[in-house]
Motif scaffolding. Structure first.
Motif, PDB file in Angstrom:
ATOM      1  N   UNK A 163      53.553  31.011  -8.598  1.00 50.70           N
ATOM      2  CA  UNK A 163      52.293  31.094  -7.839  1.00 50.70           C
ATOM      3  C   UNK A 163      51.802  32.535  -7.737  1.00 50.70           C
ATOM      4  N   UNK A 164      50.519  32.700  -7.456  1.00 52.05           N
ATOM      5  CA  UNK A 164      49.928  34.041  -7.372  1.00 52.05           C
ATOM      6  C   UNK A 164      50.670  34.917  -6.367  1.00 52.05           C
ATOM      7  N   UNK A 165      51.147  34.320  -5.280  1.00 47.78           N
ATOM      8  CA  UNK A 165      51.826  35.109  -4.252  1.00 47.78           C
ATOM      9  C   UNK A 165      53.117  35.738  -4.767  1.00 47.78           C
ATOM     10  N   UNK A 166      53.690  35.160  -5.802  1.00 46.68           N
ATOM     11  CA  UNK A 166      54.909  35.722  -6.396  1.00 46.68           C
ATOM     12  C   UNK A 166      54.652  37.127  -6.914  1.00 46.68           C
ATOM     13  N   UNK A 167      53.622  37.302  -7.747  1.00 52.72           N
ATOM     14  CA  UNK A 167      53.344  38.621  -8.318  1.00 52.72           C
ATOM     15  C   UNK A 167      52.980  39.621  -7.233  1.00 52.72           C
ATOM     16  N   UNK A 194      62.868  40.165  -9.207  1.00 57.53           N
ATOM     17  CA  UNK A 194      61.893  39.103  -9.445  1.00 57.53           C
ATOM     18  C   UNK A 194      62.513  37.715  -9.268  1.00 57.53           C
ATOM     19  N   UNK A 195      63.717  37.527  -9.772  1.00 59.00           N
ATOM     20  CA  UNK A 195      64.343  36.213  -9.649  1.00 59.00           C
ATOM     21  C   UNK A 195      64.719  35.932  -8.191  1.00 59.00           C
ATOM     22  N   UNK A 196      65.191  36.950  -7.479  1.00 59.36           N
ATOM     23  CA  UNK A 196      65.494  36.766  -6.061  1.00 59.36           C
ATOM     24  C   UNK A 196      64.233  36.428  -5.267  1.00 59.36           C
ATOM     25  N   UNK A 197      63.123  37.090  -5.583  1.00 57.23           N
ATOM     26  CA  UNK A 197      61.862  36.791  -4.896  1.00 57.23           C
ATOM     27  C   UNK A 197      61.435  35.356  -5.167  1.00 57.23           C
ATOM     28  N   UNK A 198      61.539  34.908  -6.407  1.00 56.54           N
ATOM     29  CA  UNK A 198      61.148  33.533  -6.732  1.00 56.54           C
ATOM     30  C   UNK A 198      61.966  32.529  -5.933  1.00 56.54           C
ATOM     31  N   UNK A 199      63.254  32.812  -5.736  1.00 55.96           N
ATOM     32  CA  UNK A 199      64.100  31.920  -4.956  1.00 55.96           C
ATOM     33  C   UNK A 199      63.724  31.937  -3.471  1.00 55.96           C
ATOM     34  N   UNK A 200      63.328  33.119  -2.973  1.00 59.10           N
ATOM     35  CA  UNK A 200      63.158  33.303  -1.531  1.00 59.10           C
ATOM     36  C   UNK A 200      61.730  33.107  -1.036  1.00 59.10           C
ATOM     37  N   UNK A 201      60.762  33.114  -1.922  1.00 55.35           N
ATOM     38  CA  UNK A 201      59.356  33.029  -1.526  1.00 55.35           C
ATOM     39  C   UNK A 201      59.061  31.676  -0.875  1.00 55.35           C
ATOM     40  N   UNK A 202      58.447  31.660   0.316  1.00 53.66           N
ATOM     41  CA  UNK A 202      58.135  30.380   0.956  1.00 53.66           C
ATOM     42  C   UNK A 202      57.050  29.622   0.192  1.00 53.66           C
TER      43      UNK A 202
END
Length: 323
Positions: A163-167, A194-202
């Protein structure tokens, strides 16, 4: 200034400005044309990889930093010896007198072209030689070592499917990392972040402040129980553990920084005034985050803390943290 406007301004400040963008494009267009002609390969076999095409690049925190672009050239299809692949790439680049004088052959996985510094910092282009292997993946040579499987196009596709919020969150946390780490050699690698953010992003969250605070809290919850780096699979290459080369000491240092960051973000969400919230976000993200405008200390209703995060403890002064 509403928090959403402050985050939009911050995001604009940490994005690469037009001048570096133009410089990257000019350097890349010329380099790609040179490799295609002198290696006699298809234009599809020379491509960008990494944060720039993945949409997660950030500008240097100051002029002492640098910006770069990573690229890959499939020029080693008929080469078995990794060191011979480097030799071939260096010979191709040395066909240009300009590239020959820019060559840095000291890197273990790439050939670097160094350009003159500008007002935004140093600039270089890294070129990786590659050859095809199974499953449509590639192998790249490592000097004096061997070949390593990689899948840059698969990772780029994975990034662009987020999703856009990821970047946006990745870019903000890259700036946090750059502001926090005393030595970038000890900081968390971008691909791991980046992979940790993808896992943790609500899921479904589009508010920058909430997304950032919740991501930090979730990352902290994920890593805090571990004394050594836990396994983290590359989403484009499941057999690769991205944390395999992360030292225990550097992992522990990152956890300390992460714990403090999650606490600051929680306090910013719950701040009783907009000014307090701005000050806390600036404490976390650096001076690129806009200060609260002059003329008030307006009250702001406190937001709930990031899900699952306990009430924060009193914080030591900044220069006393981590000893």
């Amino acid at each position: 200034m509403p928090p959403s406007d402050a985050f939009d301004e911050f995001f604009d400040k940490i994005a690469l400005p037009t001048q570096p963008e133009d410089r990257i494009k000019s350097a890349w267009d010329r380099l790609k044309d040179h490799i295609v002609r002198h290696a006699e390969i298809s234009p599809d076999d020379v491509f960008l990889q990494g944060s720039y095409p993945n949409g997660t690049a950030v500008r240097p925190a100051d002029s002492s930093g640098g910006y770069d672009v990573d690229s890959c050239a499939i020029i080693a299809a008929d080469i078995d010896d990794p060191d011979a692949a480097f030799t071939r790439l260096e010979e191709i680049l040395s066909e240009s007198d300009d590239y020959a004088k820019r060559l840095d052959t000291s890197k273990p996985r790439c050939v670097r072209l160094n350009y003159e510094d500008d007002e935004y910092g140093s600039f270089h282009v890294d070129v990786v030689a590659a050859r095809p292997c199974a499953d449509g993946h590639l192998e790249i040579p490592i000097r004096n070592t061997g070949w390593r499987e990689t899948n840059p196009q698969g990772f780029q596709d994975w990034c662009l499917q987020q999703p856009e919020q990821f970047a946006r969150t990745v870019r903000m946390l890259k700036r946090w990392r750059d502001e926090t780490e005393d030595d970038d050699r000890r900081g968390i690698k971008s691909i791991v972040l980046q992979v940790l953010v993808a896992e943790a992003l609500p899921a479904g969250e589009t508010d920058d402040a909430t997304a950032l605070a919740t991501t930090l809290a979730n990352m902290h919850e994920r890593l805090a129980p571990h004394d050594t780096p836990p396994e983290l699979c590359n989403p484009s290459l499941p057999d690769e553990d991205l944390t395999q080369t992360w030292s225990d000491d550097d992992f522990e240092l990152f956890k300390n920084h992460l714990s403090d960051a999650a606490e600051i973000a929680e306090q910013a969400l719950a701040a009783g005034t907009s000014k307090d919230a701005h000050d806390l976000w600036r404490d976390l993200l650096g001076d690129a985050f806009p200060p609260f405008p002059d003329g008030g200390n307006s009250a702001a209703p406190p937001s709930p803390p990031a899900p699952g995060h306990v009430a924060s403890r009193p914080r030591a002064p900044r220069d006393e943290r981590y000893g």
